[in-house]
Design an enzyme around this catalytic site. Structure first.
Site, PDB file in Angstrom:
ATOM      1  N   GLY A  46      -3.131  39.308  48.071  1.00 41.09           N
ATOM      2  CA  GLY A  46      -3.768  40.474  48.661  1.00 41.09           C
ATOM      3  C   GLY A  46      -4.313  40.145  50.030  1.00 41.09           C
ATOM      4  N   GLY A 105      -7.253  40.704  53.106  1.00 36.41           N
ATOM      5  CA  GLY A 105      -8.710  40.703  53.035  1.00 36.41           C
ATOM      6  C   GLY A 105      -9.291  39.298  53.001  1.00 36.41           C
ATOM      7  N   HIS A 106      -8.410  38.287  53.001  1.00 33.42           N
ATOM      8  CA  HIS A 106      -8.883  36.902  52.964  1.00 33.42           C
ATOM      9  C   HIS A 106      -8.633  36.193  54.279  1.00 33.42           C
ATOM     10  CE1 HIS A 106      -9.113  37.807  48.781  1.00 33.42           C
ATOM     11  NE2 HIS A 106      -7.798  37.861  48.632  1.00 33.42           N
ATOM     12  N   LYS A 163      -1.947  31.792  44.145  1.00 36.96           N
ATOM     13  CA  LYS A 163      -3.293  31.748  43.593  1.00 36.96           C
ATOM     14  C   LYS A 163      -3.258  32.359  42.184  1.00 36.96           C
ATOM     15  CE  LYS A 163      -5.349  34.000  47.099  1.00 36.96           C
ATOM     16  NZ  LYS A 163      -4.091  34.424  47.767  1.00 36.96           N
ATOM     17  N   HIS A 168     -12.478  38.466  45.718  1.00 33.68           N
ATOM     18  CA  HIS A 168     -12.005  39.855  45.705  1.00 33.68           C
ATOM     19  C   HIS A 168     -13.134  40.822  45.432  1.00 33.68           C
ATOM     20  CE1 HIS A 168      -8.424  37.490  44.660  1.00 33.68           C
ATOM     21  NE2 HIS A 168      -7.813  38.361  45.412  1.00 33.68           N
TER      22      HIS A 168
END
Ligand SMILES: Nc1ncnc2c1ncn2[C@@H]1O[C@H](COP(=O)(O)OP(=O)(O)O)[C@@H](O)[C@H]1O
Ligand SMILES: Nc1ncnc2c1ncn2[C@@H]1O[C@H](COP(=O)(O)OP(=O)(O)O)[C@@H](O)[C@H]1O
Ligand SMILES: [Mg+2]
Ligand SMILES: [Mg+2]
Ligand SMILES: [Mg+2]
Ligand SMILES: [Mg+2]
Lengths: 210, 332, 332, 210
Positions: free
Chosen positions: B53, B55-56, B104, B218
């Site tokens: 995803g 956002g990291h 991950k 998250h």
């Protein structure tokens, strides 16, 4: 008749229902997950809608389109799980131009088995399996009682809704909610809830098509 | 929650495009399906692909380049990418020596990479997978989806990338990546939650005086909530379970990695780092290498994570090896 | 506002100590009075000293090292340092070729560096000063303290540092620093305020739907407040006055610097960068170099600034020259 | 008598007053500056307290210690400004073992001139100069009227307080508040306020010492 027209109507209804309940699914997922379930599923169903123009011969073809699109658009855990479910459903539906009660029960069981094969969750792990499993059981029972396809789906949908509600007291053991341990107790599983929405639309469009 | 974005729907596309424009010397951005590949791929080198995803940031696209990843696949915010993006990324990363997927450990990442690996294999590409699961906040048991992959991911990508760059074959690169994962543990804390653009509300609610220990990346809630306390105390709460679980002891060398979650000032990370060095010293553990900064984040979350990697000579050499990516660069 | 700190009184000391521990290969930390000096000083090189209030990390200590600063003097948070720290930093930076003070234009910094320069001169060190004042949000008139030094500071330090490293004398280094300052303009925006540790409340109050245009880096309120709008619009609001004021036009080459204020995700900075490249393209301005990230911050403030530096060949070469500091590194 | 003992008492009282009003000064500075004035000044005066052990012969010696300590501990704009002020005051006080009214007025004027020399602010720019200037004027007038040192200081302190209040309607043209332009109007200048606090303590300790 559960033919390709019904399948298209169902997918459209499901897309509308997911869109309508998007924020509710986001909120469920926010509490015990990461808050994307509603957004992702909505994006997936909107993508399916955009591809529904084709002429379909069989419900299986519709399931396959649904499977491939969800698989490549949804992402997250739910994407591959719903993708596998509808791919298996498509295979189980085979070339049939319309599904009878028996075939319907087989299709539902295949979908559920696909999710289990992929995600390795057991009933009680607080996942979408907890909506699919009672749905399959209710469908089987309805078939044994000689009910019509739309009645079978209606029973399955009701059981899925009950199954979704029944995830609330459970502690999650699979998926993102499992990180919460005991803190997952008391909240409904978003994937079980979306399963209930989707099956509810299957039943209502089946009744319309009957 | 205000954000420097346009339509939430386009956040990832626009951001990755901007990234590609700023680092056109290093990467190429493929818009649809979206993935990022290394500008100058080598031939006959094991390809490294990671993703997950968004956002990291800078993870993962920020680590595409010499000595690290060959391709990165950004999903929607906090949502693992889909096989149709992972497959072409895998194809792009393959130069004949096979591809390692660094994944991950989240159900979604696992399932999507698994599907993609199967399909890439069907196209004749040899694919291996290493699951990163370094988060000691999660119990690794039958009752969970297993430990999450967090800070250790950066170290796996760097060190496996260096092994691939020096010419190790697919088995050897996979083994190195696995060795890093086996020797790294991480624990995080959140002082505030983050807000996913399309959700518009924080991912969890924290009182003004509460912090969340054992947070993931998250915005999932963590292991437990405690009252706010000084940085030194928080540092001990994070570091001790990491050291226990890793079983690292006096005389050993480690890499100490203090990572910011995105919304915490660098200065605070150094306060945590300072205390961590004291605690390691007390235990006779030597800090061979270190890394402090925002390397794997959760949007604008405030907080940090501490990772400890047990070093040996080979891992140290691979860590020191040249790397040239947008977010990690030395030797160039 | 929760922070990863211990006693607010010790924030700067502890943070700088942690910084020194993490970067012991690059810097030496002198605790009292507090300043940071380069580990391996060269002989007979013009020394570069900068400093100012803390809270802008990685500025300035993060820029001590090869090709940039020789010493940095961190004051209390948002408070300029005092002469008794600036003087020994100046002495440490002097290797016989004189010292350049790079001072951001704030009354406090100005007065304290001025005093220190006088006293260092009395000790026989030749000191020059360059005032950085790139912030177009402030009118440079009799009715203000003049334009503030903001994002351009990073560029002045890098480029003047490269000039010193190549052996330019004090006049030449001063002239280069001045040339960078004359050719750079910056404008910033805040989506949220920041909280100074000992104050404990945000430095200004913004409604949930307001943003502050023309913000500085100390939590001072900006030029005006507007309703929140999409990133593309905000980008234009920042970039246009910068370009107007700089008077840069079609055919010219610039360095585009999108800087995060500390609490904004990197992904959002790239969204701003993307739009800025479009706007520059529309005007026929070419982006010769770029920099995107958190390089001069205001604690955990959310927001960004855009700086544009007019490039010529020499400035480009000096920008590209090797640098090895904690926060900026290439060529090594 | 305004001797070294008074000067010590005054510094102690000023330190206590700054500590007491620290949050108020921070708040004033937060609104039109950067919120550190109270913290910085408090840190400075606490450092002075820690150095007050020595035996002082003259008030000038105390002023000098005050000047050097504030200069090296306070930072920001206020540090060098107060530092210069008290350094000039020390020079003006010279070797006098106690200050008479005349000398006192000269000392106050020297302090104000130091601030102006350093910061280049004019009256009306909304800075500490707007407290110091009326204070110096009131002191001069009191001297002309033949008042005692403690009366001179009392008049100066009252004028400084009025001056601080009178900064409220002004638009800042120097220092950090000037960035705010018209938005600085309606708020009191923190440096003028701290000046008023410090002079008020000078007056009250002078009355005690009288
Ligand atoms: N291993 C699994 N088996 C079956 N269902 C699962 C499993 N893991 C997660 N799920 C389902 O997926 C849902 C979450 O989907 P989604 O939010 O889209 O994915 P993610 O957790 O990656 O964000 C859960 O509510 C649960 O019903
Ligand atoms: N040029 C100047 N001349 C006189 N006083 C000034 C000047 N600039 C600032 N000041 C005073 O300094 C005060 C602010 O002090 P402080 O908050 O300690 O410094 P900073 O603005 O550096 O944070 C202002 O309230 C004002 O009274
Ligand atoms: Mg989710
Ligand atoms: Mg997700
Ligand atoms: Mg200040
Ligand atoms: Mg101030």
């Amino acid at each position: 008749m559960l033919d390709s027209e019904w399948a298209v109507a169902w997918v459209k209804a499901a897309a509308a229902s997911v869109a309508e309940h998007k924020m509710e699914l986001i909120e469920l997922d926010r509490v015990i997950g990461d808050g994307d379930h509603g957004e992702n599923l909505d994006r997936g169903f909107q993508a399916v809608l955009a591809k529904l123009e084709t002429n379909f011969e069989t419900p299986g073809e519709v399931f396959k389109l649904l499977a491939m699109t969800l698989m490549s658009v949804v992402g997250g855990a739910a994407g591959p799980l719903y993708g596998t479910a509808f791919l298996r459903a498509a295979t189980a539906a085979g070339e049939a131009s319309a599904l009878n009660s028996d075939q319907l029960a087989t299709v539902l069981a295949a979908a559920r088995d696909g999710i289990v094969a992929r995600g390795k969750a057991e009933p009680g792990d607080k996942t979408m399996v907890d909506a699919w499993t009672p749905a399959v059981e209710a469908a089987d029972e309805a078939v044994e009682n000689g009910l019509s396809p739309e009645e079978v789906l209606t029973a399955a949908a009701a059981a899925a809704e009950q199954g979704a509600t029944d995830t609330e007291p459970l502690q999650a053991r699979k998926g993102r909610a499992s990180y919460l341990g005991e803190r997952s107790i008391g909240h409904r599983d978003p994937g079980a809830q979306s399963t209930a929405l989707i099956l509810r639309c299957a039943a209502s469009t089946a009744r319309d098509a009957a | 929650m205000k954000k420097l974005i346009n339509d939430p729907k386009n956040v990832v596309q626009e951001s990755v495009q901007g990234f590609g424009l700023a680092h056109a010397d290093l990467v190429e951005v493929h818009p649809d399906p979206l993935f990022v590949s290394r500008r100058q791929p080598k031939s006959n080198k094991v390809g490294l692909v990671s993703g997950g995803g968004s956002g990291h940031e800078p993870l993962h696209a920020g680590y595409v380049g010499f000595g690290m990843l060959d391709a990165a696949v950004p999903g929607a915010v906090f949502t693992s990418p889909t096989p149709d993006a992972i497959i072409p990324a895998t194809v792009a990363a393959d130069s004949g020596a096979g591809v390692l997927h660094i994944v991950k450990n989240y159900t979604g990442d696992l399932l999507n990479f698994e599907t993609a690996a199967e399909m890439a294999a069907a196209e004749g590409i040899e694919v291996r997978t290493v699951l990163v699961n370094d988060d000691v906040a999660v119990e690794d048991s039958l009752y969970t989806a297993g430990r999450r992959g967090v800070g250790g991911t950066v170290l796996v990508e760097k060190i496996a990338g260096a092994a691939a760059e020096r010419g190790d074959d697919l088995d050897a690169v996979t083994a190195i990546a696995q060795r890093v994962n086996d020797n790294v543990r991480t624990m995080g804390v959140a002082l505030s939650a983050c807000t996913v653009p399309h959700a518009g509300v924080p991912s969890f609610d924290l009182e003004e005086n509460e912090i969340e220990i054992g947070i993931g990346i998250h915005g999932e809630p963590g292991r437990h909530r405690i009252a706010m306390e000084p940085a030194d105390g928080i540092t001990a709460r994070l570091l001790e379970p990491v050291l226990e679980d890793l079983g690292v002891g006096s005389g050993e060398q480690v890499l100490l990695f203090v990572n910011g979650m995105g919304g915490t000032p660098l200065s605070e990370l150094y306060i945590v780092y300072r205390r961590a060095t004291e605690l390691l010293k007390e235990r006779g553990i030597e800090i061979g290498r270190s890394l402090v900064g925002n390397y794997i984040t959760a949007l604008e979350m405030q907080g940090c994570s501490i990772s400890v990697l047990r070093l040996d000579q080979e891992l140290t050499e691979l860590w020191d090896a040249p790397v040239h990516t947008a977010a990690l660069r030395w030797g160039f």
